[in-house]
Design a protein around this motif. Sequence first.
Motif, mmCIF file in Angstrom:
data_model
loop_
_atom_site.group_PDB
_atom_site.id
_atom_site.type_symbol
_atom_site.label_atom_id
_atom_site.label_comp_id
_atom_site.label_asym_id
_atom_site.label_seq_id
_atom_site.Cartn_x
_atom_site.Cartn_y
_atom_site.Cartn_z
ATOM 1 N N THR A 59 96.525 4.323 46.185
ATOM 2 C CA THR A 59 97.128 5.176 47.215
ATOM 3 C C THR A 59 96.110 5.558 48.278
ATOM 4 O OG1 THR A 59 98.644 5.979 45.556
ATOM 5 C CG2 THR A 59 98.447 7.293 47.550
ATOM 6 N N ARG A 73 104.468 9.824 43.817
ATOM 7 C CA ARG A 73 104.458 11.287 43.756
ATOM 8 C C ARG A 73 104.953 11.981 45.034
ATOM 9 N NH1 ARG A 73 100.026 8.921 41.951
ATOM 10 N NH2 ARG A 73 99.564 9.122 39.742
ATOM 11 N N GLU A 106 102.049 13.324 47.297
ATOM 12 C CA GLU A 106 101.338 12.343 48.129
ATOM 13 C C GLU A 106 102.027 12.183 49.474
ATOM 14 O OE1 GLU A 106 99.432 9.576 44.567
ATOM 15 O OE2 GLU A 106 101.257 8.907 45.558
ATOM 16 N N ASP A 150 103.899 1.462 48.325
ATOM 17 C CA ASP A 150 103.206 2.060 47.168
ATOM 18 C C ASP A 150 104.268 2.690 46.274
ATOM 19 O OD1 ASP A 150 101.388 3.182 45.445
ATOM 20 O OD2 ASP A 150 100.742 4.762 46.797
HETATM 21 MG MG LIG Z 1 98.892 5.967 43.714
#
Ligand SMILES: [Mg+2]
Lengths: 585, 460
Positions: free
Chosen positions: A239, A262, A265, A329
Amino acid sequence: MEVKENSNGILKRISGPVVTAVGLNAHMYDVVQVGDEQLMGEVIRIEGDKTIIQVYENTSGIRPGEPVANTGLSLSVELGPGLLTSIYDGIQRPLEVLVEKMGNFIERGVTAPGLSHEKLWEFVPVVKKGDAVVPGAVIGEVQETNILTKIMVPPRSKGGVVTDIKSGEFTIDDVVCTLDNGEEITMMQVWPVRVPRPVTEKKNPDIPLITGQRILDGLFPIAKGGTAAIPGPFGSGKTVTQQALAKWSDAQIVVYIGCGERGNEMTEVLTEFPELEDPKSGKPLMERTVLIANTSNMPVAAREASVYTGITIAEYFRDMGFDVSLMADSTSRWAEAMREISSRLEEMPGEEGYPAYLAARLSEFYERAGCVETLNHDSGSVTVIGAVSPPGGDFSEPVTQNTLRIVKCFWALDAKLSQRRHFPAINWLNSYSLYLDTLSKWYDENVSPEWNSLRVWAMEVLQKEAELQEIVQLVGSDALPDEEQITIEVARMLREIFLQQNAFDPVDTYCSMEKQFDIMKSIKTYAELAYGAQKLGVPPAKIITIAAKNDLPQVKFMKDYKEEITRINSAMGAEVGTLKEAYQR
Amino acid sequence: MKEYRTINKIAGPLVFVEKTEPVGYEELVNIVQADGTVKRGQVLDTSDDFVVVQVFESTAGIGRDSGVRFTGETIKMPVSRDMLGRILSGAGKPKDGGPEIIPEKRLDIGGAAINPYARESPADFIQTGISTIDATNTLVRGQKLPIFSGSGLPHNEIALQIARQARVPGSTEEFAVVFAAMGITKEEENQFMADFERTGALEHAVVFLNLADDPAVERIITPRLALTTAEYLAFELGYHVLVILTDMTNYCEALRQIGAAREEVPGRRGYPGYMYTDLASLYERAGLIKGLKGSVTQLSILTMPGDDITHPIPDLSGYITEGQIVVNRDLHRKGIYPPINVLPSLSRLMNNGIGEGKTRDDHKKVTDQMYAGYAEGNDLRGLVAIVGKDALSERDQRLLEFADHFENRFVRQGHDENRTIEDSLDLAWELLATLPEELLVRIDRGLIQKYHPKYRNKEA
Ligand SMILES: [Mg+2]
Ligand SMILES: Nc1ncnc2c1ncn2[C@@H]1O[C@H](COP(=O)(O)OP(=O)(O)OP(=O)(O)O)[C@@H](O)[C@H]1O
């Protein structure tokens, strides 16, 4: 959304995100409205009278007997002014609008269009009455953010001669251009996400996407329009690397897909990007960015759709002639969403429970990357960079393996490196780029004629170090011949100074090509001095511990580093010179 | 409410019911046994032909003669401020002899996802008093940071020490602890409860207990009840809530058991293919929301089967949580408490919570340097075993000693030793000062001048 007549069915079975309807007149991939709350779903299988539907929202409480209505449309996105700076879920519902409509938590049964249909945009025409336009042709421009985006004739239009063209403020639903065949063009296009947008032709990419990351630009470069995979175990830096690319790569538009990852993030991107400036234009990074966030706890079917939503938006900007880069991602979470849906369909599982069509879906997705000649004979590109999250960090698993067969850059993250906080934890021995040859000309002309040979030299030193380390593990470093002790030291400098890069340091997070070259060159300068002195009999311990080179790591954290690096280079020369003299006598 | 007597199959925790009127997916079900006992369950699959119910208790005693009632709603948790200080069963029933909870609200335990647009980035440093957490793997408010441990290791002690000592320096806001036990032993329960009582923590706590001899399937709802309570306390009442879920491994075993009973195609090592998504629906229930006062911080404990961090339970957890604190058996054998191995440990939100104005300006760089030194010193231990210490260069010998100091002075601390962040960072500098200065390549010259004992003492 409109509902076709006579297309209603009844729910028969509900089991998680997959439901079965009967009596529905439907085609594959039609979008349907499920249940009394009209949850959005998509037809994924037809079997006798049964229609199997994946639902993009939580299905709890839904009962057999509730209605299902077919919209007759495929899952599509709205493309037009308003995309930039937006954050969407996997099916292009703007998250900001969802907060307004339903509060802090994502409840279900709320629809929200991808673009604002009320907002007025200043449309500036670039064609005039009487001009002939082809599909894909640019008819006007809109200053969307600091980026001037284009309004195009839709790809599925027939094209023709402009009979009317407007100028001024309009919504995306207003007609801004009329063609002689009666076709009316607005600022918005609607495009089905599972269908690639057409281009005139695909070209071979030969310009690098400059990322400001030394290990990537320096050792394993990616081309604009190329593909790369970043596999790595949890916490190894996928990430952080993707975000660094989203921030600093020299693409004009960035599409960032948080696919099954997440929530925090995505929030971080949302808070950080508006504050950061593009190192080239000086404009806030957010203004060139579109975010898709379908986090791990949001519905899996929408997670499956999120990568298609993202790549379609990327293609749309490419068609305007932009260089777009797309980060996904993580593609493993997308593959897992496919697996989850497939197992609910009781399909025959392939390797590790993934559907047999996993490889096909992955390659179809990466195939949508590319450097192209647009329908308008302009050039544009979509670069695709996918993170891969292999279970247990084991690269032999199906998603990593199938991805590797397709992509041209492999940036392998390594838990051993991340554990010792060597970041970016990209393993320089396993990683590769298949673009080296096609890009070497660009480096020659734009960085330095020396660049390509410097890179080859650095790779050789690092390879050699790996071999020497095996010996060191058996006998200790003092037992190595003098020359090789120096090689070990030079390799250490390459690793610690050139390869290590701190994404959280305000200066080091981005390194220009010029600075990359200067740092690498400085290490090479030291290496040459060191081998020269060693040949004259200066003991390696003396050469390795010269004081002047201790200042080199600091250069990374300096904005104006030029003077310092020149000083270090000559200080190293002087110090080694003194050593040589002492031993020559 | 209509009662059906149409059970036609029972397999493990699953009950199949025929000929029902339309039943909602994930609806709450009550099953009434012939002796009058009522058991709760949830609809996993619903169609005109049959309904599959997952029962949260043992299916012993359920048979064709049992009655099935569908309640028409999904499972709700009654919540109220008065829950603080209460001890409940894993199914949310009072276990402390006190009265039933009089609900202020009844909330869906599934828990909708927080809209990422509504989240606020966690950034408040929590001082736990443990150096290996505060200095090297900093916890911040709203983070989900699990402890990865192994059976027989002192993870409970560490969790308790954190619960006792954790505070945000300079803050006096209201805090609460939500503790959910899943399949822990009676002995472990006593350990937690005694500590909560001794320190008075119980007053600020809501405890959910599903013990080893309680029904395994109940463990599926226990953490959801706990997190629903935590969200209520945090986002409606403004508390800063620390949630301790233990042991997540038992939760995953229950998940596997249900998957097997449904005859699903199993994923890696027999765990369901959707375990990532399922675990995410728990772990993601942490964080902060813009404009709201409270927070949910998660500190889950899981024991890694065979101490294997690549096992699906720690692996999938690590892919979801914001880092992990890894408890290590070798350090434990060496008699070091807390036996936290910093190398595989990580706090991803650390960068948001440290630095000037939060902890100290040298924090990040000192941490990086400590890691690099310890990692290298630790590697050299293998080499020494082969070639002996004398074959090492001067530099390597210093690194080797550094690794020992690191474990004995920095990692090791007392059960009640509560170090401030300044203590921890100063201690780090003391250790770094044992290394030659040119090895400190990760720290800028300016910070070395400011904090390195060599220069500090000169000033003094
Ligand atoms: Mg990650
Ligand atoms: N270039 C870098 N510079 C400094 N720190 C880094 C860098 N890359 C990674 N890190 C550190 O590693 C941590 C984990 O990185 P990251 O979150 O990118 O891992 P990941 O591979 O995406 O993991 P997951 O699969 O669990 O999402 C970060 O929080 C950061 O502390």
